[in-house]
Motif scaffolding. Structure first.
Motif, mmCIF file in Angstrom:
data_model
loop_
_atom_site.group_PDB
_atom_site.id
_atom_site.type_symbol
_atom_site.label_atom_id
_atom_site.label_comp_id
_atom_site.label_asym_id
_atom_site.label_seq_id
_atom_site.Cartn_x
_atom_site.Cartn_y
_atom_site.Cartn_z
ATOM 1 N N SER A 40 3.329 -54.946 -14.574
ATOM 2 C CA SER A 40 3.904 -56.158 -15.141
ATOM 3 C C SER A 40 2.820 -57.209 -15.334
ATOM 4 N N LYS A 41 3.160 -58.253 -16.046
ATOM 5 C CA LYS A 41 2.229 -59.359 -16.240
ATOM 6 C C LYS A 41 1.838 -59.959 -14.897
ATOM 7 N N GLU A 42 2.819 -60.072 -14.014
ATOM 8 C CA GLU A 42 2.553 -60.636 -12.688
ATOM 9 C C GLU A 42 1.600 -59.756 -11.894
ATOM 10 N N SER A 43 1.787 -58.430 -11.994
ATOM 11 C CA SER A 43 0.920 -57.510 -11.269
ATOM 12 C C SER A 43 -0.510 -57.585 -11.791
ATOM 13 N N LYS A 44 -0.658 -57.670 -13.097
ATOM 14 C CA LYS A 44 -1.993 -57.775 -13.684
ATOM 15 C C LYS A 44 -2.677 -59.062 -13.245
ATOM 16 N N GLU A 45 -1.919 -60.142 -13.205
ATOM 17 C CA GLU A 45 -2.471 -61.422 -12.759
ATOM 18 C C GLU A 45 -2.882 -61.359 -11.295
ATOM 19 N N GLU A 54 -6.149 -59.461 -11.037
ATOM 20 C CA GLU A 54 -7.261 -60.290 -11.503
ATOM 21 C C GLU A 54 -7.606 -61.368 -10.481
ATOM 22 N N GLU A 105 -5.388 -50.543 -9.761
ATOM 23 C CA GLU A 105 -4.203 -50.522 -10.624
ATOM 24 C C GLU A 105 -3.221 -49.455 -10.154
#
Length: 380
Positions: free
Chosen positions: A101-106, A109, A160
């Motif tokens: 998800s976007k949250e996981s990618k953030e 990072e 990831e």
């Protein structure tokens, strides 16, 4: 099947760093195929190097010991399973329809930036304490990864995969599967322990043992006469200092058999009518309590929590991880794994030459890296 990720993702890289191959060109030889997918030596060698250093630093083993043919072969086989497991995670995520998800990618990072700052990538304050010299990279974050066999690309991909595991667990929780497993297999109880040991932990004997048992029966009789007094009697008599006000949540295998079976025999909301005894602990007066769904995400409710500051282990994560592990075992057993002739050439003496960057040999002697890896294709 034994899991290898948990050891890899903790330990030496105490600031939380680790994980496949990215966009950079990798000319190292193919050492494996997993369901037809080629695996290059750079990945397998990284896992081997890391594990050798793990055993050296955390178990005090010398590199010469790790170079023993039988020991090294065990490490290599374990790392081969590690290669397979990362791919099994991706396959499971695909089966479950889970993507980062976007949250996981953030989150990934953010963690990476924190690690960079910790190693001085932005401040230039990196201290070159590395035991093994890694040459030619000006970025201290990458230099640090290289010192354990990792490239930045490998770090990214494996992290990831680990995040995907967390996201799969979150899916199981949102779907209600974890809650269902919790309600099916977990118990909740609070107990008054009258110890059969003295203050120094020595087993009571003779009159002292008899007196302790008599006290336990007296406390039980008081509870039976007035169950509402249980908490008061718990505060006054309980010898189990690890138990909190809300008792324990547990499943089969978490507690001694006598305790687990004793709780199962009691109706929810009731106190057992008999003392439950286990030698070395003592006599338990047990009250079985209702399960509370809130316990799933309460770190204090997780029995196996290490108690370390910042430990976020929960019953939810424990149940979810077990479910993921079972599915990964099935996937891994179904995968076709082949090794190449190059795989057989990797030894403790030349494993560093299978990395895509220059690094000093870990073990010197016969078959050392200087003369035994002519076919490695590792970059200078």
């Amino acid at each position: 099947m034994k899991r290898f990720l948990s050891m890899l993702m903790t330990g030496i890289l105490c600031i939380g760093m680790l994980a496949g191959c990215g966009s950079a060109k990798d000319n190292t030889p193919v050492v494996m195929k997993v369901d037809g997918e080629e695996v290059q030596s750079s990945e397998l060698a990284a896992y081997i190097v890391y594990n050798m250093m793990y055993y050296e630093n955390y178990f005090g083993m010398e590199m010469k010991q790790l170079a023993d043919a039988d020991i090294f072969e065990g490490i290599k086989e374990g790392c081969q399973q590690q290669v397979v497991q990362y791919r099994a995670i991706n396959k499971l995520a695909e089966q479950e329809g889970v993507t980062l998800s976007k949250e996981s990618k953030e989150k990934l990072e953010e963690n990476k930036n924190t690690n960079r700052e910790s190693l001085g990538s932005k401040t230039g304050s990196f201290v070159r304490w590395l035991k093994y010299s890694v040459k030619g990279d000006e970025d201290p974050f990458v230099t640090y990864l290289n010192s354990y066999g990792y490239t930045e690309e490998l770090y990214d991909r494996n992290n990831e995969a680990v995040q995907l595991e967390d996201d799969i667990i979150e899916k199981y929780y949102n779907d209600g599967v974890i809650t269902e497993e919790f309600e099916k297999n977990y118990l909740h109880a609070k107990s008054i322990l009258i110890s059969d040991c003295d203050e120094d932990g020595n087993q009571l004997e003779g009159d002292a043992l008899t007196a302790a048992q008599t006290k336990a029966q007296e406390v039980l009789d008081k509870v039976k006469a007035n169950p509402d007094d249980f908490d008061t009697l718990w505060k006054e008599n309980n010898s189990d200092t690890a138990q909190g006000d809300n008792g324990y949540y547990f499943t089969e295998g978490d507690m001694v058999e006598e305790y687990y079976n004793g709780v199962k025999a009691i109706e929810v909301g009731s106190v057992g009518t008999e003392l439950v005894y286990h030698e070395g602990y003592g006599w338990f007066i047990i009250k079985r309590m209702e399960l509370e769904d809130s316990a799933l995400t309460d770190t204090a409710a997780y029995l196996n929590n290490s108690g370390q500051e910042g430990d976020d282990s929960t019953i939810k994560s424990a149940i979810g991880q077990n479910m993921v592990n079972d599915k990964l075992d099935e996937i891994m057993e179904s995968m076709e794994v082949e090794t190449t002739e190059e795989y057989d050439k990797i030894t403790a003496y030349n494993v560093n030459t299978y990395l895509p960057f220059a690094v000093d040999a870990f073990v010197s002697g016969s078959g050392s890296a200087a003369g035994s890896a002519a076919g490695s294709g590792a970059a200078a």
